[in-house]
Design a protein around this motif. Structure first.
Motif, PDB file in Angstrom:
ATOM      1  N   ARG A   1      -0.061   9.310  -6.525  1.00 37.33           N
ATOM      2  CA  ARG A   1      -0.823  10.478  -6.956  1.00 37.33           C
ATOM      3  C   ARG A   1      -1.042  10.493  -8.470  1.00 37.33           C
ATOM      4  O   ARG A   1      -0.979  11.522  -9.108  1.00 37.33           O
TER       5      ARG A   1
ATOM      6  N   TYR B   1     -13.064  14.613   5.439  1.00 36.50           N
ATOM      7  CA  TYR B   1     -11.948  13.916   4.779  1.00 36.50           C
ATOM      8  C   TYR B   1     -12.385  13.628   3.343  1.00 36.50           C
ATOM      9  O   TYR B   1     -13.583  13.502   3.048  1.00 36.50           O
TER      10      TYR B   1
ATOM     11  N   VAL C   1      -5.467   8.290  -2.979  1.00 32.56           N
ATOM     12  CA  VAL C   1      -4.820   9.355  -2.202  1.00 32.56           C
ATOM     13  C   VAL C   1      -5.829   9.838  -1.162  1.00 32.56           C
ATOM     14  O   VAL C   1      -6.974  10.168  -1.500  1.00 32.56           O
ATOM     15  N   CYS C   2      -5.394   9.835   0.090  1.00 30.34           N
ATOM     16  CA  CYS C   2      -6.195  10.423   1.166  1.00 30.34           C
ATOM     17  C   CYS C   2      -5.920  11.924   1.145  1.00 30.34           C
ATOM     18  O   CYS C   2      -4.770  12.336   1.020  1.00 30.34           O
ATOM     19  N   ILE C   3      -6.951  12.730   1.288  1.00 25.01           N
ATOM     20  CA  ILE C   3      -6.770  14.168   1.089  1.00 25.01           C
ATOM     21  C   ILE C   3      -7.319  14.979   2.263  1.00 25.01           C
ATOM     22  O   ILE C   3      -8.504  14.902   2.592  1.00 25.01           O
ATOM     23  N   GLY C   4      -6.406  15.740   2.862  1.00 24.06           N
ATOM     24  CA  GLY C   4      -6.838  16.696   3.884  1.00 24.06           C
ATOM     25  C   GLY C   4      -6.989  18.095   3.294  1.00 24.06           C
ATOM     26  O   GLY C   4      -7.546  18.982   3.931  1.00 24.06           O
ATOM     27  N   GLY C   5      -6.482  18.269   2.078  1.00 24.75           N
ATOM     28  CA  GLY C   5      -6.519  19.588   1.430  1.00 24.75           C
ATOM     29  C   GLY C   5      -7.772  19.738   0.580  1.00 24.75           C
ATOM     30  O   GLY C   5      -7.771  19.416  -0.606  1.00 24.75           O
TER      31      GLY C   5
ATOM     32  N   ARG D   1       0.818  -1.213   0.000  1.00 25.37           N
ATOM     33  CA  ARG D   1       0.000   0.000   0.000  1.00 25.37           C
ATOM     34  C   ARG D   1       0.854   1.267   0.000  1.00 25.37           C
ATOM     35  O   ARG D   1       1.759   1.403   0.783  1.00 25.37           O
ATOM     36  N   ARG D   2       0.586   2.140  -0.939  1.00 26.54           N
ATOM     37  CA  ARG D   2       1.273   3.417  -1.025  1.00 26.54           C
ATOM     38  C   ARG D   2       0.289   4.449  -1.525  1.00 26.54           C
ATOM     39  O   ARG D   2      -0.673   4.126  -2.209  1.00 26.54           O
ATOM     40  N   THR D   3       0.556   5.714  -1.167  1.00 26.05           N
ATOM     41  CA  THR D   3      -0.162   6.825  -1.779  1.00 26.05           C
ATOM     42  C   THR D   3       0.440   7.026  -3.158  1.00 26.05           C
ATOM     43  O   THR D   3       1.648   7.263  -3.264  1.00 26.05           O
TER      44      THR D   3
ATOM     45  N   LEU E   1      -5.119  15.687  -8.480  1.00 20.23           N
ATOM     46  CA  LEU E   1      -5.870  14.640  -7.772  1.00 20.23           C
ATOM     47  C   LEU E   1      -7.336  14.660  -8.205  1.00 20.23           C
ATOM     48  O   LEU E   1      -8.012  13.626  -8.185  1.00 20.23           O
TER      49      LEU E   1
HETATM   50  C1  LIG Z   1      -4.968  12.786   7.156  1.00 23.10           C
HETATM   51  C2  LIG Z   1      -4.162  12.752   5.884  1.00 23.10           C
HETATM   52  C3  LIG Z   1      -4.238  13.814   5.013  1.00 23.10           C
HETATM   53  C4  LIG Z   1      -3.535  13.787   3.803  1.00 23.10           C
HETATM   54  N1  LIG Z   1      -3.687  14.812   2.928  1.00 23.10           N
HETATM   55  C5  LIG Z   1      -3.065  14.759   1.732  1.00 23.10           C
HETATM   56  C6  LIG Z   1      -3.304  15.777   0.763  1.00 23.10           C
HETATM   57  O1  LIG Z   1      -4.068  16.713   0.982  1.00 23.10           O
HETATM   58  N2  LIG Z   1      -2.657  15.671  -0.428  1.00 23.10           N
HETATM   59  C7  LIG Z   1      -1.832  14.629  -0.710  1.00 23.10           C
HETATM   60  O2  LIG Z   1      -1.300  14.597  -1.806  1.00 23.10           O
HETATM   61  N3  LIG Z   1      -1.598  13.640   0.179  1.00 23.10           N
HETATM   62  C8  LIG Z   1      -2.208  13.668   1.392  1.00 23.10           C
HETATM   63  N4  LIG Z   1      -2.012  12.653   2.301  1.00 23.10           N
HETATM   64  C9  LIG Z   1      -1.146  11.510   1.963  1.00 23.10           C
HETATM   65  C10 LIG Z   1       0.207  11.592   2.678  1.00 23.10           C
HETATM   66  O3  LIG Z   1       1.013  12.573   2.087  1.00 23.10           O
HETATM   67  C11 LIG Z   1       0.877  10.209   2.591  1.00 23.10           C
HETATM   68  O4  LIG Z   1       0.084   9.268   3.285  1.00 23.10           O
HETATM   69  C12 LIG Z   1       2.281  10.229   3.198  1.00 23.10           C
HETATM   70  O5  LIG Z   1       3.166  10.960   2.382  1.00 23.10           O
HETATM   71  C13 LIG Z   1       2.848   8.825   3.423  1.00 23.10           C
HETATM   72  O6  LIG Z   1       2.895   8.101   2.212  1.00 23.10           O
HETATM   73  P1  LIG Z   1       2.192   6.681   2.032  1.00 23.10           P
HETATM   74  O7  LIG Z   1       0.705   6.891   2.208  1.00 23.10           O
HETATM   75  O8  LIG Z   1       2.548   6.231   0.658  1.00 23.10           O
HETATM   76  O9  LIG Z   1       2.695   5.751   3.086  1.00 23.10           O
HETATM   77  C14 LIG Z   1      -2.702  12.672   3.496  1.00 23.10           C
HETATM   78  C15 LIG Z   1      -2.637  11.601   4.401  1.00 23.10           C
HETATM   79  C16 LIG Z   1      -3.362  11.636   5.570  1.00 23.10           C
HETATM   80  C17 LIG Z   1      -3.314  10.454   6.500  1.00 23.10           C
END
Ligand SMILES: Cc1cc2nc3c(=O)[nH]c(=O)nc-3n(C[C@H](O)[C@H](O)[C@H](O)COP(=O)(O)O)c2cc1C
Length: 244
Positions: free
Chosen positions: A81, A239, A218-222, A77-79, A167
């Protein structure tokens, strides 16, 4: 408290709220932690330092090679984009929702993720770029496993809610929202914390199931909540996740 006691001792008239607004604290915090187009409550900075750790002596744990499919999946599992090579369709979306955030125990009404008091305060809204779903706002009804047509033709505000436009190109967008139904009645000031904890479980299930289906997430807080609220005014947005 001392103030109240003193007042009582002095024999003064004591006023108190018999029905305090349990949501006041949540509203205060929620309204003050936002990103808006012309205003943001935080200035996000680049942080170069690594997390400080005051090391203690202890037991060094053995490291393993992954032995189960779940362990492989957790390693993988990885983020990411960018979109995967997989072309999601309605079937894939149905599987994702059913196993990640659906009802898994019909008899007791339990879901695929844990929830405070089994109240399931988080509701998922979707904007999906598939021919049969495009342009509309859907709400996932887990009780019936139905994508309810919540706001026909009103997907634009949801699309605009994602700040990072790259995104926004993902075909499936999930919006984790709540109207706090029942939650604050039961848990009062703890509710906001509990709600966010539940959402973390949902997001983790979704990202692992998506990974298993060869989809990127991608999880997004923005995000701009005010945009989302143009289509879904009765819920707060907490979220966002994109899948594709
Ligand atoms: C609560 C939360 C908010 C996040 N918001 C963003 C975001 O707005 N944009 C983005 O590109 N990644 C976002 N991420 C992804 C993180 O950048 C990413 O999980 C982190 O760099 C670790 O990488 P991985 O998920 O591959 O392990 C968010 C992750 C979390 C948990």
């Amino acid at each position: 408290m001392r103030g109240i006691e003193e007042k009582a001792e002095q024999g003064g008239t004591l006023w108190w709220e018999t029905e305090p607004d349990r949501s006041a604290l949540r509203r205060y915090f929620h309204e003050r932690s936002v990103s808006r187009k012309n205003y943001t409550s935080v200035q996000i900075k680049k942080v170069k330092a690594v997390k400080r750790w005051d090391r203690k002596e202890g037991l060094a744990l053995r490291r393993f090679e992954p032995q189960t499919e779940l362990e492989e999946l957790l390693l993988r599992r990885r983020t990411r984009r960018f979109r995967s090579a997989a072309e999601p369709d309605a079937e894939l979306l149905a599987r994702l929702l059913q196993f990640a955030v659906g009802v898994t125990d019909e008899r007791s009404g339990y879901f695929a993720y844990p929830s405070p008091g089994a109240l399931y305060p988080c509701t998922l809204f979707l904007s999906v770029d598939l021919p049969e779903l495009r342009g509309n706002v859907y709400r996932y009804n887990p009780y019936l496993h139905v994508l309810e047509l919540y706001a026909p033709g009103r997907a634009d505000p949801l699309e605009a809610a994602i700040i990072d436009r790259e995104l926004a190109a993902f075909p499936i967008k999930l919006f984790f929202a709540s109207d706090y139904q029942l939650l604050e009645e039961k848990y009062g000031e703890l509710s906001y914390r509990l709600l966010n904890q539940e959402i973390g479980h949902m997001a983790q299930n979704l990202s692992l199931c998506a990974e298993d289906l060869a989809l990127n997430t991608v999880c997004i807080g923005g995000f701009y909540e005010e945009e989302f609220k143009r289509a879904v005014p009765d819920y707060d947005l907490l979220y966002v996740m994109v899948v594709g």
